[in-house]
Design an enzyme around this catalytic site. Structure first.
Site, mmCIF file in Angstrom:
data_model
loop_
_atom_site.group_PDB
_atom_site.id
_atom_site.type_symbol
_atom_site.label_atom_id
_atom_site.label_comp_id
_atom_site.label_asym_id
_atom_site.label_seq_id
_atom_site.Cartn_x
_atom_site.Cartn_y
_atom_site.Cartn_z
ATOM 1 N N SER A 152 1.953 -7.332 1.329
ATOM 2 C CA SER A 152 3.388 -7.354 1.625
ATOM 3 C C SER A 152 4.203 -7.993 0.501
ATOM 4 O O SER A 152 5.332 -8.425 0.713
ATOM 5 C CB SER A 152 3.631 -8.059 2.958
ATOM 6 O OG SER A 152 2.874 -9.238 3.030
ATOM 7 N N THR A 193 -6.261 1.196 11.283
ATOM 8 C CA THR A 193 -6.477 1.498 9.852
ATOM 9 C C THR A 193 -6.995 0.301 9.056
ATOM 10 O O THR A 193 -7.656 0.475 8.043
ATOM 11 C CB THR A 193 -5.176 1.997 9.191
ATOM 12 O OG1 THR A 193 -4.161 1.023 9.404
ATOM 13 C CG2 THR A 193 -4.743 3.339 9.724
ATOM 14 N N GLU A 196 0.468 -1.230 15.375
ATOM 15 C CA GLU A 196 -0.131 0.078 15.052
ATOM 16 C C GLU A 196 -1.011 0.554 16.210
ATOM 17 O O GLU A 196 -0.977 1.733 16.596
ATOM 18 C CB GLU A 196 -0.971 -0.012 13.770
ATOM 19 C CG GLU A 196 -1.624 1.328 13.422
ATOM 20 C CD GLU A 196 -2.791 1.194 12.454
ATOM 21 O OE1 GLU A 196 -2.642 0.536 11.413
ATOM 22 O OE2 GLU A 196 -3.855 1.758 12.768
ATOM 23 N N CYS A 230 3.129 6.111 8.271
ATOM 24 C CA CYS A 230 2.183 6.450 7.210
ATOM 25 C C CYS A 230 1.410 7.712 7.616
ATOM 26 O O CYS A 230 0.949 7.807 8.760
ATOM 27 C CB CYS A 230 1.211 5.283 7.014
ATOM 28 S SG CYS A 230 -0.080 5.675 5.835
ATOM 29 N N HIS A 289 3.545 1.628 10.416
ATOM 30 C CA HIS A 289 2.612 1.440 11.538
ATOM 31 C C HIS A 289 2.693 2.542 12.583
ATOM 32 O O HIS A 289 1.773 2.717 13.366
ATOM 33 C CB HIS A 289 2.981 0.165 12.307
ATOM 34 C CG HIS A 289 2.659 -1.101 11.600
ATOM 35 N ND1 HIS A 289 1.575 -1.241 10.799
ATOM 36 C CD2 HIS A 289 3.277 -2.309 11.626
ATOM 37 C CE1 HIS A 289 1.546 -2.480 10.341
ATOM 38 N NE2 HIS A 289 2.563 -3.150 10.821
ATOM 39 N N CYS A 331 0.871 -1.180 0.000
ATOM 40 C CA CYS A 331 0.000 0.000 0.000
ATOM 41 C C CYS A 331 0.911 1.234 0.000
ATOM 42 O O CYS A 331 2.134 1.129 0.192
ATOM 43 C CB CYS A 331 -0.887 -0.002 1.235
ATOM 44 S SG CYS A 331 0.054 0.102 2.758
ATOM 45 N N ASN A 368 -4.260 -11.194 4.417
ATOM 46 C CA ASN A 368 -4.902 -10.376 3.386
ATOM 47 C C ASN A 368 -4.760 -11.011 1.998
ATOM 48 O O ASN A 368 -5.626 -10.857 1.149
ATOM 49 C CB ASN A 368 -4.417 -8.920 3.445
ATOM 50 C CG ASN A 368 -3.058 -8.735 2.835
ATOM 51 O OD1 ASN A 368 -2.935 -8.592 1.630
ATOM 52 N ND2 ASN A 368 -2.026 -8.745 3.661
HETATM 53 FE FE1 F3S Z 1 -1.130 1.326 4.243
HETATM 54 FE FE2 F3S Z 1 -1.096 3.607 5.474
HETATM 55 FE FE3 F3S Z 1 -3.342 2.514 4.740
HETATM 56 S S1 F3S Z 1 0.230 1.916 5.881
HETATM 57 S S2 F3S Z 1 -3.013 0.329 4.841
HETATM 58 S S3 F3S Z 1 -1.769 3.272 3.389
HETATM 59 S S4 F3S Z 1 -2.933 3.525 6.647
#
Ligand code: F3S
Length: 281
Positions: free
Chosen positions: A264, A164, A126, A96, A74, A12, A222
């Site tokens: 991942s 998240t 996180e 993030c 995280h 992501c 996932n």
């Molecule tokens: Fe990834 Fe940030 Fe969303 S780490 S899952 S883009 S909160």
């Protein structure tokens, strides 16, 4: 072979940014990441080979005498930053921005006197980080039962945030429970839609191709979820970890192959698979 590759696959935005940050730091002295930068052994090993080591916890952090600590996507609790600074180490913050926003809400709302409730998995790093931004003790709620048993602190308003990656429907269900029992609730839906978008797109692609390939770790929940979703749409769905797993047991008359990957899965593996399928399928 024609390929329909998902736009939202693999890392992501936040994880991609953190991994790139780690690679950028190579050669800048002693470099550590606070926790694995991504849930992928290959990437962690490759970084280790280039001198980027992993610190697992606060005890290990305390032993570091010099260098730079990279904070992963995280995020971490506020006192981890304080600890790094106290030890005279440098910080490269790859938290993030979506997680950073949650830290900001938690800090601000707890300062205003609200009791913080984090809806998420209490053992998840996180969530541990998020809890660590509340200036008063925060509560973590993971289940409907816990929400039903929750008793707010006397006279306190409540502020709810979420992990998240928490399930959207479950979050709303739990929020409704809170609204029924706590008079004054502020809710910040901080669920990131990266996972949902990836799943939605994978479903659409799987429904329109002859065969579907899902790339990701066997133990990645996932990725498994992506596989389940795609299998329902496309009977010829394959779950592979790397190119080596891609046996040519493909059905006949395949002209369009869809590809997606778990959160991942590094780009390198995705590209290898794409190139192989394009030429050999
Ligand atoms: Fe990834 Fe940030 Fe969303 S780490 S899952 S883009 S909160």
């Amino acid at each position: 072979m024609e390929i329909l590759a998902a736009k939202n696959m693999g890392f992501c935005f936040g994880v991609k940014r953190a991994v790139e940050t780690a690679y950028e730091q190579i050669g800048n002295g002693d470099i550590y990441t606070y926790g694995a930068i991504v849930n992928n052994e290959e990437v962690v090993e490759e970084l280790r080979g280039q001198g980027v080591r992993v610190i697992e916890n606060r005890e290990e952090l305390q032993k570091v005498k010099k260098g730079t600590i990279i904070i992963r996507a995280h995020g971490v609790a506020r006192d981890v930053y304080a600890q790094i600074e106290k030890q005279g180490l440098s910080i490269v913050d790859a938290t993030c921005p979506f997680v950073k926003r949650i830290h900001g809400i938690v800090e601000e709302e707890s300062k205003k006197g609200r009791q913080i409730v984090v809806i998420g998995n209490p053992g998840h790093p996180e969530v541990e980080g998020t809890v660590g931004w509340s200036i008063t003790p925060a509560v973590v709620i993971d289940t409907v039962e816990e929400a039903e048993n929750f008793v707010p602190e006397e006279g306190k308003e409540v502020c709810i945030v979420s992990q998240t990656t928490f399930n959207y429907n479950k979050f709303h269900y739990i929020v409704e429970i809170f609204k029924k029992k706590v008079y004054n609730v502020t809710v910040a839906n901080t669920i990131c839609n990266a996972t949902e978008e990836r799943q939605k797109e994978a479903k659409e692609i799987a429904a329109s191709v002859d065969a579907m390939i899902v790339i990701g770790g066997r133990h990645s929940s996932n990725t498994r979820k992506l596989y389940e979703i795609c299998s329902k749409e496309c009977p010829h769905t394959y779950f592979i970890q790397t190119l080596d797993d891609l046996h040519l047991e493909r059905p006949k008359a395949v002209s369009l192959v869809g590809i997606t990957a778990g959160a991942s899965t590094p780009n390198k593996i995705i590209e290898e698979v794409q190139n192989y399928v394009r030429i050999n399928f």
